[in-house]
Design a protein around this motif. Structure first.
Motif, PDB file in Angstrom:
ATOM      1  N   GLU A 273     -12.643   1.964   4.779  1.00 45.76           N
ATOM      2  CA  GLU A 273     -12.890   1.887   3.215  1.00 45.76           C
ATOM      3  C   GLU A 273     -13.246   3.197   2.204  1.00 45.76           C
ATOM      4  O   GLU A 273     -13.798   4.233   3.163  1.00 45.76           O
ATOM      5  N   GLY A 274     -12.569   3.295   1.489  1.00 42.60           N
ATOM      6  CA  GLY A 274     -12.557   4.526   0.642  1.00 42.60           C
ATOM      7  C   GLY A 274     -11.503   5.660   0.952  1.00 42.60           C
ATOM      8  O   GLY A 274     -11.325   6.270   0.226  1.00 42.60           O
ATOM      9  N   ASP A 275     -10.749   5.389   2.023  1.00 41.23           N
ATOM     10  CA  ASP A 275      -9.496   6.224   2.131  1.00 41.23           C
ATOM     11  C   ASP A 275      -8.678   6.203   1.087  1.00 41.23           C
ATOM     12  O   ASP A 275      -8.300   5.043   0.548  1.00 41.23           O
ATOM     13  N   PRO A 276      -7.769   7.104   1.006  1.00 41.43           N
ATOM     14  CA  PRO A 276      -6.677   6.990   0.108  1.00 41.43           C
ATOM     15  C   PRO A 276      -5.738   5.869   0.425  1.00 41.43           C
ATOM     16  O   PRO A 276      -5.367   6.126   1.574  1.00 41.43           O
ATOM     17  N   ALA A 277      -5.377   5.066  -0.262  1.00 42.26           N
ATOM     18  CA  ALA A 277      -4.302   3.840   0.091  1.00 42.26           C
ATOM     19  C   ALA A 277      -3.058   4.581   0.065  1.00 42.26           C
ATOM     20  O   ALA A 277      -2.079   4.304  -0.892  1.00 42.26           O
ATOM     21  N   ASP A 278      -2.616   5.430   1.107  1.00 42.20           N
ATOM     22  CA  ASP A 278      -1.299   6.116   1.153  1.00 42.20           C
ATOM     23  C   ASP A 278      -0.319   5.357   1.891  1.00 42.20           C
ATOM     24  O   ASP A 278       0.673   5.773   2.061  1.00 42.20           O
ATOM     25  N   GLU A 279      -0.939   4.220   2.659  1.00 39.46           N
ATOM     26  CA  GLU A 279       0.164   3.363   3.353  1.00 39.46           C
ATOM     27  C   GLU A 279      -0.170   2.006   3.425  1.00 39.46           C
ATOM     28  O   GLU A 279      -1.373   1.621   3.558  1.00 39.46           O
TER      29      GLU A 279
END
Ligand SMILES: Cc1cc2nc3c(=O)[nH]c(=O)nc-3n(C[C@H](O)[C@H](O)[C@H](O)COP(=O)(O)OP(=O)(O)OC[C@H]3O[C@@H](n4cnc5c(N)ncnc54)[C@H](O)[C@@H]3O)c2cc1C
Ligand code: FES
Lengths: 152, 279
Positions: free
Chosen positions: A43-49
């Motif tokens: 949760e909260g990670d950049p949604a880069d994938e």
């Protein structure tokens, strides 16, 4: 051995795309293998994938402080993990954990967003592919909230 | 010649409890046998009226095998006065019983087709005789799928039996729960979400759906979306009952009486009234 392109083309998610559009998506894809217990993202990670599951099972979890994580959905073969990449500010809203050995294709979000911005018909197909999934999940969540198996 | 004496249809027979099995904190399975004579035959999907002396009478589905046997099996969840009294009966205790009543699951008409069972919570109990029938006559059916949804892993009904059924290679069983902790290795999500993942031929499938009404509504919609025609979908309705023999109108559901036209009904016949509140 099958290449990434073949594997991706067989995934149900790509069935609505033209061969040219599929090529563009393949250009943003890479293979992943997650062991049981390994996290795809937090949760909260950049949604880069985002991920197209080929085999295995992924649990989506929410963690409330001081409590054990609650699994609110599991996703399996043929399903998609992650939609936050579509919507600004592109941050994930929950944890995603492999319940068992999981093979998935990861699609680089920045790469695909760039291609969708350039080619709006690709972007439109992408929305058409994602919207039914989001609506299905919203409906499922509504049913979950009703807690239908509880006492009347 | 004098006429045969008219038996009072409301007079229950006396049964005694042979066995009690606690399934869940609020749910028990009772095995009951008649004090005199043999128990009547029944069809999967039918129900009995169980009478707790001095307290009241309620409709409870048959949940045991419809094959020959001396006893009836009933799984009862405690929700109010009568179900609580019945749930507390001990081995040797007596109760009144009328039945079996109602229209059941069309297990014979489904022969030759794929069969999809969709059960939610206690809804697995009324489906169990149909599942047992299909498994006992497995070669008469195409693919057999059982999709079962429950609130959480500790609320799973018939857990041991599910494990036994899962050993079979000729039936696809998928279980899901609404919520779980990280220990649970199965599916989390609502039972209709299992339907698109299941493998059956939608053009030649008979679906049997049983559970809370909202869950049945969503499940029927998912079956329809998967291509199953609504005249191949059967649901089991629950309405409060009094006479259980089509006399009092207590169980009326639109133009139908659930006690005699149901409880199992073909979905297309009731689709118009199914989602209307308080019929
Ligand atoms: C055809 C048919 C088959 C049935 N099969 C079974 C079965 O196999 N096992 C079983 O346990 N029950 C079954 N039921 C439901 C059962 O008849 C009721 O739970 C029972 O009538 C409740 O009576 P009571 O006096 O204990 O509770 P009541 O005092 O009548 O009700 C107490 C509370 O429980 C709620 N309630 C009543 N019925 C239900 C229900 N069905 N589900 C959830 N909450 C309810 C009421 O709204 C009330 O709030 C069946 C019903 C029908 C019509
Ligand atoms: S319960 Fe009396 S008519 Fe159905």
């Amino acid at each position: 051995m099958k290449g990434l392109e073949d594997i991706l083309r067989e995934h149900p998610f790509l069935s609505g795309f033209s061969p040219e559009q599929s090529d563009l998506i393949v250009g943003c894809a890479r293979n992943h293998r997650f062991n049981a217990g390994q996290y795809l993202f937090h949760e909260g990670d950049p949604a880069d994938e985002f991920y197209l599951i080929r085999r295995g099972k992924v649990a989506l979890e929410i963690v409330a402080p001081g409590k054990p994580p609650i699994v609110f959905a599991t996703l399996g073969e043929g399903e998609i993990v992650g939609a936050s990449w579509l919507v600004a500010p592109h941050r994930t809203m929950f944890d995603a954990r492999a319940v068992e050995l999981t093979r998935a294709i990861g699609i680089d979000a920045a790469c695909l967003r760039g291609k969708c911005d350039e080619d709006h018909s690709l972007g439109y197909e992408m929305m058409k592919a994602f919207l039914p999934i989001l609506v299905q999940r919203l409906n499922a969540t509504r049913l979950q909230i009703l807690d239908v198996y509880g006492r009347a | 010649m004098s006429a045969a004496p008219q038996l009072d249809p409301f007079l229950p027979d006396i049964y005694s409890v042979r066995d009690v099995r606690r399934e869940l904190p609020d749910t028990v399975t009772l095995e009951v046998a008649p004090k005199a004579g043999a128990r009547p035959d029944f069809e999967p999907g039918q129900f009995n009226m169980l009478y707790a002396f001095g307290i009241g009478e309620i409709a409870i589905s048959l949940s045991g095998s419809a094959g020959s046997g001396e006893t009836f099996i009933h799984t009862v969840r405690e929700v109010g006065a009568v179900s609580a009294a019945i749930s507390k009966l001990e081995v040797g205790a007596e109760l009144g019983l009328r039945g079996p009543y109602g229209a059941g699951w069309p297990v014979n008409a489904a022969e030759g087709s794929d069969v999809v069972f969709v059960a939610g919570g206690l809804g697995l109990a009324p489906l169990r005789p149909a599942i047992l029938h299909v498994l006992a006559n497995r070669n008469r059916y195409g693919r057999v799928v059982l999709l079962f949804g429950s609130r959480n892993p500790t609320d799973l009904l018939y857990r041991d039996e599910l494990a036994v059924w899962r050993q079979r290679l000729d039936v696809d069983i998928d279980v899901t729960v609404d919520h779980a902790d990280a220990e649970w290795r199965g599916n989390v999500g609502v039972v209709p979400a299992l339907i698109p993942r299941a493998s059956f031929d939608p053009t030649d499938t008979i679906a049997f759906v049983c559970g809370p009404e909202v869950m049945m509504r969503f499940s029927v919609a998912a079956l329809r979306d998967a291509g199953v025609p609504l005249d191949h979908v059967y649901v089991s309705m629950e309405r409060n009952m009094k006479c259980a023999i089509g006399l009092c109108g207590h169980c009326q559901f639109g133009p139908t009486f659930v006690c005699k036209d149901g409880p199992v009904m073909r979905f297309d016949a009731i689709a118009d009234i199914f989602s209307i509140r308080e019929i």
